[in-house]
Motif scaffolding. Structure first.
Motif, short mmCIF file in Angstrom:
data_model
loop_
_atom_site.label_atom_id
_atom_site.label_comp_id
_atom_site.label_asym_id
_atom_site.label_seq_id
_atom_site.Cartn_x
_atom_site.Cartn_y
_atom_site.Cartn_z
N ASN B 150 0.52 -1.52 0.09
CA ASN B 150 0.10 -0.22 0.08
C ASN B 150 1.11 1.20 0.32
OD1 ASN B 150 -1.90 2.17 0.32
ND2 ASN B 150 -2.49 0.61 2.23
N ALA B 152 0.24 4.13 0.55
CA ALA B 152 -0.16 5.05 1.95
C ALA B 152 0.86 4.48 2.98
CB ALA B 152 -1.46 5.54 2.00
N LEU B 153 0.72 3.46 2.88
CA LEU B 153 2.15 3.13 4.25
C LEU B 153 2.90 3.45 4.11
CD1 LEU B 153 0.93 -0.93 5.18
CD2 LEU B 153 0.62 1.67 6.74
N ASP B 155 4.37 5.75 2.47
CA ASP B 155 4.30 7.47 2.24
C ASP B 155 4.42 7.90 4.06
OD1 ASP B 155 4.59 9.08 0.18
OD2 ASP B 155 2.48 8.87 0.28
N LEU B 156 3.41 6.82 4.80
CA LEU B 156 3.56 7.00 6.26
C LEU B 156 4.86 6.75 7.13
CD1 LEU B 156 1.87 7.15 8.82
CD2 LEU B 156 1.64 4.52 8.95
N MET B 157 5.49 5.41 6.01
CA MET B 157 7.04 5.08 6.83
C MET B 157 8.16 6.61 6.60
SD MET B 157 6.43 3.01 8.68
CE MET B 157 8.00 2.03 9.21
N ARG B 158 7.48 6.63 5.00
CA ARG B 158 8.63 7.85 4.78
C ARG B 158 9.27 9.13 5.58
NH1 ARG B 158 9.89 10.43 0.14
NH2 ARG B 158 7.66 10.89 -0.74
N ALA B 159 7.31 9.78 6.10
CA ALA B 159 7.21 10.41 6.89
C ALA B 159 8.03 10.69 8.43
CB ALA B 159 5.60 10.65 6.96
N HIS B 166 14.33 -0.53 7.04
CA HIS B 166 12.96 -0.74 8.10
C HIS B 166 12.17 -0.71 7.38
CE1 HIS B 166 11.41 0.00 12.13
NE2 HIS B 166 10.35 0.65 11.66
N HIS B 170 9.73 -4.29 7.86
CA HIS B 170 8.87 -4.01 9.05
C HIS B 170 7.65 -3.58 8.14
CE1 HIS B 170 12.34 -3.57 11.92
NE2 HIS B 170 10.74 -4.18 12.79
N ILE B 171 7.61 -3.33 7.27
CA ILE B 171 6.23 -2.92 6.63
C ILE B 171 6.36 -3.14 4.96
CG2 ILE B 171 5.00 -1.62 4.65
CD1 ILE B 171 5.24 -0.07 8.10
N PRO B 174 5.66 -8.08 5.74
CA PRO B 174 4.58 -8.54 6.42
C PRO B 174 3.43 -8.38 4.91
CG PRO B 174 5.50 -7.33 7.63
CD PRO B 174 6.85 -7.19 6.41
N SER B 175 3.70 -6.80 4.61
CA SER B 175 2.09 -6.81 3.00
C SER B 175 2.32 -8.09 2.09
CB SER B 175 2.62 -5.57 2.42
OG SER B 175 2.45 -4.61 3.68
N ASP B 252 -5.15 -12.24 7.83
CA ASP B 252 -5.75 -12.49 6.70
C ASP B 252 -6.64 -13.80 6.42
OD1 ASP B 252 -6.86 -11.54 3.57
OD2 ASP B 252 -4.11 -11.64 3.13
#
Ligand SMILES: Nc1ncnc2c1ncn2[C@@H]1O[C@H](COP(=O)(O)OP(=O)(O)OP(=O)(O)O)[C@@H](O)[C@H]1O
Ligand SMILES: [Mg+2]
Lengths: 256, 263
Positions: B150, B152-153, B155-159, B166, B170-171, B174-175, B252
């Motif tokens: 995703n 958006a995820l 972007d979130l981590m980049r923020a 990492h 971590h993202i 698992p995704s 899931d």
């Protein structure tokens, strides 16, 4: 008002796409005072999310200037929090761990963070759900987790991109009241993106209205309704006149 | 008395099995099919007894199991690592993409004789063959899964200025877990095919070899017994991955139910 936390002057953003350049923002002017709640209202596709990405330091502007505390924004900053249109939680982590994500990623103090996460979950009314997984929560509950995560690292500035757009009318009203409560309790500066007029009027100190793409500031409205605002506020004549004013303005623009 | 859903899912296929065996046995008697064309269920059972009670097949069973497991682990690990590299590095992707497509559309089993030439007649060639056929589904699924994270995820981590490693650990991983497990599931079926093909081409051990050797003597009952053994291996492998999938990717449930049965 000299103490602008955030100031955008003639901001422009152009995307390079396969169909050639797309001008998303042009001539956008806005300022946000410390502790202020500012809404950015505009039609779909006018560049609201683009603006948010620029403020978050995820996207470089192609023209004009944007400053945070007087310094140009050059990249992501740890004192900015973001709440996305979709909750965007990690489904493999519990609600508590999701709220703690910024603490862990930024390498902040875990023990204090945990304490604060529990307090925030209390604040957003999810204390009982700390050990649940996101898919066990309703959309509105997930969104509240997203809000808690957005403010856990105590950012000065909170950016919210249509956080209630995916909710039904009832939970939306509920969330508006919740958000106001959280904002009153934490006194953050907020940039709130929306295309809902009632949402903007209800929540904001000030509203910046953008034109259709390329987005530029076409109107600014100060909302002087007493706080805390509640359901009755929405039924008040003052609320209606703000909303009607904005609606009339949009219809002259030829959009809804 | 009403049966539970669980009992039904086990009982119904068993009933069908008994019926099929009865039809099989009846047909042989009725049409007087000679044993070297189709063995009776009793003859297959007898071969099974000889193989697994008296113990003649165990070495074949374990040989195939060993080449299967080693090749699977090797192939899937390499595929996973390269899949990560491929998804993370644009340069790497540009460099490798045409070759990946070319190799992917080629039937890997056609390489079996060459692999025997290069890696000898022993276990090594079987392991290489298995890892080769396991590689592609795992590689593609890992790369595709990682790329479908995703945005958006991200972007979130980049923020939060999270490092690439990492974000990957971590993202993205698992995704991509659902995709990765689908790859593991397909690889186990293909891996077994690879092992058998390599044994067909040249081997002195293994269930594939057993089938090959029995074919020469028209011992169809041995062939059937070996086939059943292979089916058991395949089913056990698939079930193990399915269990692991459900346990690891616990968030899931929907996707697990839709995971491909084989390919
Ligand atoms: N990565 C991109 N490449 C090219 N064009 C883009 C890109 N992202 C956005 N755009 C274009 O920029 C314009 C503004 O997009 P943006 O997402 O900021 O709109 P928005 O105001 O947030 O819309 P909505 O209210 O529907 O969310 C749109 O016309 C869109 O097509
Ligand atoms: Mg948007």
């Amino acid at each position: 008002m000299n103490t602008a936390l955030l100031e955008a002057t003639d901001l422009a953003v152009t995307y390079a796409s396969s169909r050639g350049p797309v001008v998303a923002l042009q001539g956008l002017n806005a300022r946000l005072g410390a502790g202020e709640f500012l809404s950015v209202l505009g039609p779909s596709g006018c560049g609201k999310s683009t603006l948010l990405k620029v403020v978050a330091g995820l996207l470089a502007p192609s023209g004009g200037s944007i400053t945070l505390e007087g310094a140009p924004i050059t990249g992501p900053r740890r004192d900015v929090g973001i709440v996305f249109q979709q909750p965007t939680l990690l489904p493999w982590q519990t609600v508590l761990d999701n709220v703690l994500l910024p603490i862990r990623t930024l390498g902040m103090d875990g023990v204090a963070g945990r304490q604060r996460a529990l307090e925030l979950l209390e604040l957003v009314g999810l204390a009982k759900f700390a050990s649940h997984y996101p898919n066990e929560l309703s959309g509105g509950m997930q969104q509240r987790v997203g809000i808690a995560r957005g403010i856990i690292h105590d950012p000065k500035l909170l950016l919210m991109d249509e956080p209630f757009a995916a909710l039904d009318a009832m939970s939306r009203e509920h969330m508006m009241i919740e958000l106001q409560r959280i904002w009153l309790a934490t006194k953050k500066s907020v940039v709130f993106i929306t295309h809902s007029i009632p949402e903007a009027v209800f929540l904001s100190d000030r509203i910046v209205v953008l034109s259709e793409r390329p987005g530029r500031t076409v109107r600014e409205v100060r909302v002087d309704l007493p706080r805390p605002r509640n359901i009755d506020t929405m039924a008040s004549p003052a609320f209606a006149s703000y909303a009607n004013e904005l609606r009339a303005f949009f219809s002259t623009l030829g959009t809804a | 008395m009403t049966l539970s859903e669980r009992t039904k899912t086990i009982l119904y296929p068993l009933i069908l099995l008994v019926v099929l065996i009865a039809i099989w046995d009846g047909a042989i008697r009725f049409f007087k099919v000679p044993n070297y064309i189709l063995p009776t269920p009793a003859a297959v059972l007898e071969a099974m007894h000889r193989g697994y009670i008296e113990g003649l097949y165990w070495k074949h069973f374990f040989y195939t199991l060993q080449s299967m497991v080693s090749g699977y682990l090797l192939g899937c690990t390499l595929a996973f690592l390269l899949g990560c590299l491929f998804a993370e590095s644009r340069t790497c992707e540009r460099l490798l993409y045409p070759y990946v497509v070319a190799l992917q559309s080629m039937p890997k089993v056609a390489l079996a004789p060459l692999i025997i030439v290069w890696f000898g007649f022993d276990l090594a060639s079987k392991v290489v063959m298995v890892s080769l056929v396991c590689f592609f589904p795992m590689f593609i699924n890992t790369a595709v899964g990682l790329k479908q994270t995703n945005p958006a995820l991200l972007d979130l981590m980049r923020a939060f200025s999270a490092s690439r490693l990492h974000v990957l650990l971590h993202i993205k991983i698992p995704s991509a877990a659902g995709h990765i497990f689908a790859g593991l599931q397909i690889a186990i079926v293909l891996g077994l095919i690879g092992a058998v093909v390599a044994e067909f081409v040249s081997s002195t051990k293994g269930l594939g070899h057993l089938i090959n050797a029995a074919a020469v003597n028209l011992e169809t009952n041995t062939m059937f017994a070996a086939l059943f053994s292979l089916a058991v291996l395949g089913i056990l492998g698939s079930q193990a991955i399915r269990r692991l999938h459900a346990r690891v990717v616990f968030w899931d449930r929907g996707a697990i139910a839709q995971a491909p049965l084989s390919e």
